[in-house]
Design a protein around this motif. Structure first.
Motif, PDB file in Angstrom:
ATOM      1  N   ARG A  61      48.323  29.654  30.785  1.00 21.72           N
ATOM      2  CA  ARG A  61      47.032  29.999  31.323  1.00 21.72           C
ATOM      3  C   ARG A  61      46.438  27.645  31.484  1.00 21.72           C
ATOM      4  O   ARG A  61      45.740  27.850  32.324  1.00 21.72           O
ATOM      5  CB  ARG A  61      45.914  30.437  30.631  1.00 21.72           C
TER       6      ARG A  61
ATOM      7  N   ARG B 145      47.312  26.109  35.353  1.00 20.22           N
ATOM      8  CA  ARG B 145      46.122  26.499  36.172  1.00 20.22           C
ATOM      9  C   ARG B 145      45.601  24.471  36.401  1.00 20.22           C
ATOM     10  O   ARG B 145      45.265  24.152  35.458  1.00 20.22           O
ATOM     11  CB  ARG B 145      44.495  26.866  36.041  1.00 20.22           C
TER      12      ARG B 145
ATOM     13  N   VAL C 102      40.928  34.378  40.087  1.00 22.38           N
ATOM     14  CA  VAL C 102      39.493  33.496  39.134  1.00 22.38           C
ATOM     15  C   VAL C 102      38.724  34.532  39.470  1.00 22.38           C
ATOM     16  O   VAL C 102      37.520  34.554  39.235  1.00 22.38           O
ATOM     17  CB  VAL C 102      39.757  32.589  39.197  1.00 22.38           C
TER      18      VAL C 102
ATOM     19  N   GLU D 194      38.463  25.741  40.002  1.00 21.83           N
ATOM     20  CA  GLU D 194      37.945  26.572  40.925  1.00 21.83           C
ATOM     21  C   GLU D 194      36.536  26.371  41.878  1.00 21.83           C
ATOM     22  O   GLU D 194      35.930  25.146  40.984  1.00 21.83           O
ATOM     23  CB  GLU D 194      37.508  27.973  40.668  1.00 21.83           C
TER      24      GLU D 194
ATOM     25  N   ASN E  77      29.736  27.442  34.256  1.00 17.69           N
ATOM     26  CA  ASN E  77      31.768  27.305  33.721  1.00 17.69           C
ATOM     27  C   ASN E  77      31.100  25.787  32.562  1.00 17.69           C
ATOM     28  O   ASN E  77      30.227  24.824  32.712  1.00 17.69           O
ATOM     29  CB  ASN E  77      32.182  25.972  34.801  1.00 17.69           C
TER      30      ASN E  77
ATOM     31  N   ASN F 242      31.222  30.934  32.871  1.00 25.61           N
ATOM     32  CA  ASN F 242      32.775  31.453  32.159  1.00 25.61           C
ATOM     33  C   ASN F 242      33.364  30.374  31.016  1.00 25.61           C
ATOM     34  O   ASN F 242      33.198  28.536  31.727  1.00 25.61           O
ATOM     35  CB  ASN F 242      33.757  31.215  32.468  1.00 25.61           C
TER      36      ASN F 242
ATOM     37  N   GLN G  41      34.600  35.376  31.786  1.00 28.04           N
ATOM     38  CA  GLN G  41      36.023  34.727  32.070  1.00 28.04           C
ATOM     39  C   GLN G  41      35.597  33.839  30.700  1.00 28.04           C
ATOM     40  O   GLN G  41      35.118  32.830  30.594  1.00 28.04           O
ATOM     41  CB  GLN G  41      36.275  34.504  32.661  1.00 28.04           C
TER      42      GLN G  41
END
Length: 399
Positions: free
Chosen positions: A25, A28, A46, A108, A203, A229, A258
Motif C-alpha cells: 500500500r 502507490r 482507488v 489520486e 483526503n 479518505n 477508504q
C-alpha cells in the motif's frame, strides 16, 4: 504525465517490458501535480467503487481555489472560562507555508487537482496543555466546483478537539493535513451534514509523532456523494491512532471511506472502527480499510473493523478490510467486517418486554451507532448527533 515506472511498467532482465502491480500500500504513486495523473476512468483500484461520472468536474475540471467564508466557535475544557486566544489560531497561509506537504501527498487525481488549485490554506494551530475545543464551520461554498486545503497542527504536548463542520451546498475536492508533535493529544472530527445535492471528495493526511495520540472521527450524514479518505502515518515511537467512523446512507446517497493506517515506527497502536446504517432504494456505502505494519514497526498493536446495518431493501454496502505485515515481532493485528440486517433475537427480546416493533427497531439501531458517538469526546456534539440519528430513524418509519 506519469512515467512508465509510475504506471508499474518495468523492464525485465531479458529486455521485455511487463506490468508489475504495486506490491504494498505504501508504494502507490504520489504527486501534488494533477498533470501527473491520468484521467479517471473508474477502472482504477482507488475509484472502482465510486460513481466517477457524477463528479468529473472535480477530477478533470478547473477548480476555484480561493479562500472561502468560515465561522469559528471555541470552548474551554470546563466550558466556563475563555480559551486563551494564543492556544488556538485560525487563519489563511500561503502555498509556501513549511507545513504544506508534511503529512502526505495525493495518491489520486481528485486530491491532486485540489492540491494544484488551492490559492491559500486554512491553518488551524493548537498549543497549550489545557484541553480546548474549536468548531470551524463552512456553509456558503455554493454549487461551483471548488478546491480547498486545510492544515491542522497540534504542537508538542498540546490537547484539543477540532471539529470541521460542513453544511449547505458544495462541489468540493479538498485535502486536510493533520500534524501532531511529540505527546500531542488531538481529536479531529469531520462532520458532513451537507444539503442533499452536495458532492464532497476529501483526503485527510495525518502524521503522528512520538507518543502522540490522534483520534480521527468521520461522521457522514448529508450530501449526495461524500467520500472521506483518511491516511494516517504513525511516524513516532509510541504513536497512537483511533480512527472512528459513523455514516447513515439514505435513498440515492453514496457514502464512501477508504482508511489507511501506516505503522512505520515501533510500539505504535491503531484501532479502526467504522459503523454505518443504510436505508432506501439506491443507498450505497463503501468502506475499504488498509493497515500496513512496516518492517520497522516492532511491537505494533493493531485492529480494524467495519460493521454495516441494512434497514431496508435496495441498499448495497461494500466492505473490504486489508492487512499487510512486514515484521513478525508484533503484539497483535487483526481485522473484521460484517454486513447484516436486524438481529431478530434482539427484536424478539425487546418486543417480549412490551416494546413495539418500531420502537424496538429504533433502539437496536440507536445502540448500534451510539458506540461511535459516545467516543467522540465532545458532549455537545454527541448530544446533537444523537438527536440527528433519532430523526433519521423516525424518517425510516414513515417510508
Amino acid at each position: 504525465m506519469p512515467t512508465a515506472e509510475q504506471h508499474g511498467i518495468k523492464e525485465h532482465s531479458d529486455g521485455r517490458f511487463g506490468f508489475v502491480p504495486v506490491q504494498t500500500r505504501s508504494a502507490r504513486f504520489k504527486s501534488a501535480d494533477v498533470s501527473d495523473f491520468d484521467a479517471v476512468t473508474g477502472r482504477e483500484a482507488v475509484w472502482k467503487l465510486s460513481p466517477v461520472a457524477k463528479f468529473t468536474d472535480l477530477t478533470a475540471g478547473e477548480l476555484d481555489g480561493s479562500p472561502y467564508e468560515i465561522s469559528t466557535a471555541e470552548i474551554s475544557s470546563t466550558d466556563t472560562a475563555d480559551v486563551d486566544s494564543s492556544d488556538i489560531t485560525v487563519g489563511w497561509v500561503g502555498r509556501d507555508d513549511a507545513r504544506i506537504g508534511v503529512a502526505g501527498l495525493p495518491e489520486e487525481r481528485a486530491s491532486a487537482n485540489a492540491w494544484t488549485s488551492f490559492e491559500q490554506a486554512l491553518a488551524i494551530t493548537v498549543s497549550g496543555e489545557d484541553a480546548k475545543e474549536i468548531t470551524v464551520t463552512r456553509a456558503t461554498l455554493g454549487s461551483a466546483p471548488r478546491a480547498a486545503h486545510t492544515i491542522i497542527e497540534a504542537k508538542p504536548f498540546s490537547r484539543a478537539v477540532v471539529i470541521l463542520q460542513n453544511n449547505g451546498d458544495a462541489r468540493l475536492s479538498e485535502n486536510v493535513e493533520i500534524i501532531l508533535g511529540e505527546s500531542a493529544n488531538l481529536t479531529v472530527v469531520t462532520l458532513q451534514e451537507w444539503n442533499d445535492g452536495a458532492v464532497h471528495l476529501s483526503n485527510h493526511f495525518a502524521s503522528v509523532g512520538r507518543d502522540a495520540r490522534l483520534k480521527h472521527v468521520v461522521v457522514s450524514l448529508g450530501g449526495s456523494i461524500v467520500r472521506v479518505n483518511p491516511s494516517v502515518h504513525l511516524v513516532g515511537s509510541g504513536s497512537d491512532i483511533e480512527a472512528l467512523g459513523l455514516y447513515f446512507a439514505d435513498a440515492g446517497q453514496h457514502l464512501e471511506q477508504q482508511v489507511y493506517v501506516n505503522h512505520d515506527a515501533p510500539h505504535s497502536r491503531s484501532r479502526v472502527t467504522y459503523k454505518g446504517a443504510l436505508q432506501g432504494q439506491g443507498a450505497r456505502t463503501v468502506w475499504i480499510g488498509d493497515v500496513l505494519i512496516g518492517n520497522k514497526a516492532t511491537g505494533t498493536d493493531s485492529y480494524e473493523q467495519n460493521r454495516n446495518l441494512v434497514l431496508t431493501e435496495g441498499t448495497r454496502a461494500d466492505s473490504v478490510p486489508n492487512l499487510e505485515i512486514e515484521t513478525g515481532d508484533i503484539l497483535g493485528a487483526g481485522h473484521a467486517s460484517a454486513t447484516g440486517r436486524f438481529d431478530d433475537e434482539q427484536l424478539f427480546y425487546l418486543q417480549s418486554r412490551g416494546i413495539s416493533e418500531d420502537e424496538a427497531r429504533r433502539l437496536v439501531v440507536r445502540g448500534f451507532l451510539t458506540e461511535i458517538v459516545q467516543q467522540i469526546g465532545s458532549p455537545q456534539l454527541e448530544e446533537r448527533l444523537q438527536i440527528t440519528i433519532e430523526a433519521e430513524l423516525t424518517a425510516t418509519e414513515g417510508e
